[in-house]
Design an enzyme around this catalytic site. Sequence first.
Site: not given
Length: 464
Positions: A40-41, A119, A184, A206, A271, A318, A443
């Site tokens: 979960l998450g 599933a 990178g 990179e 990703r 997310a 401030h």
Amino acid sequence: MQQLKTKVLIIGAGTGGYVAGIRCGQLGLETVLVDGGDGLGGTCLNVGCIPSKAIIHAASKYETVAKAAGDGTLGITASAPAIDLSKTVEWKDGIVRKLNSGVAALLKKAKVKVIKGWATFQDAKTCRVETEDGPITITAEHVILATGSEAVELPFLPFGGDVISSTEALSLDAVPGKLVVVGGGYIGLELGIAYRKLGAEVAIVEMADRILPLYDKALTDPVHKWLERHGVQLFLGARAGGFGDGALSITTKDGEPLSIPADKVLVTVGRKPRTTGWGLENMGVAMAGPFVKVDDRCATSMKNVWAVGDLTGEPMLAHKGSAQGEMVAEIIAGKDRRFDPVTIAAVCFTEPEIVSAGLGPLDVEGRDDVIQSVFPLAAIGRALAIEAGEDGGFVRVIASKTDHRILGLQAVGQHVAELSNSFAQMLEMGAVLEDVAGVIHVHPTLGEAFHEASLRALGHAIHI
């Protein structure tokens, strides 16, 4: 075989899926949520956003103590620190478990049925879920796809052993002596910087000519300088090769072969949406490149099949998935909603941090109808008082010359991530420079730099 019928079936329990589930439950929609493995998450809570920030926080604490060793800092002296990374990881895992439990409680409160298992869809509205207690067939009126994303694997650097993804990097039992990061971007830099603070020797490889290539150079320069000051090797414009005998082979920008010693190689080259292994090909939905094609309601080409989060394209963040999941639930319940945000702010939790919302300098390059104003954190009292004013940090405002509408906001500096929501809010509300200038900012806070940057754009900054 057990069979279920439900109003809404959600596949994936990440930030898009579980938020959709909670909102569906709140709206009285019978809902089943299938959790396919991350927990979960999803990625964010279990092996992404949350645990990485926990490790980054621990690394910063370690660095603070290390600075106090020897001659000390700010009048504070301490013994040289030591770290048991396995205990740090245990603490991090405790945070994850606590948040997992919280999500589970929220889903239960919303009367969402959670099924743990993988599933596989047979058609657009029917799937078979393999669970510990046997298979279940679920048929739904509406399906919300929220399967998320996964780390990209390089064919010549397959994950396994000492070649790791960000997932494994968050659960190491010891700080590697030599860590080489391939990629990178923000994930590689966040983790590479954290491990450098913990004492690892770090090198970054990179392909682009500079780090964080999606951001403008002014934003990334302070991060680049931190890396140089802390002895991080940078191989820019370089290509990684294979790994063996404790070394990663690369080809430098000049075409020269080089071997870099490495105890661990962390591959963070991006990703990709998780589109395979669960029967997407049987659902008849249209694709947009590697992503599931959706409209401004997150509807796919198949009636009553919806997709949210990383599955739907960039930005793969997310908070975007959560907003889409909430919206889709409300559409299913009969509300008229569209996903049309003015901006989706993004944060890099590097050292220092970077925030970007709306248009950047590269987006308005060559235009003479905009104002760009920069205010340095070095002129902000709060920044100096927390050692956040000497790293080249700043807040930048981009606005229209004609009506002073704010078009973009960026910042780089320590703790500037906390400005991201203010940036997004001002853009979403269609604020003009005078709106920010007219707000009395507290401030001493870092937010005063946003105020001063807006004043400067209007031609009358106070503290510069």
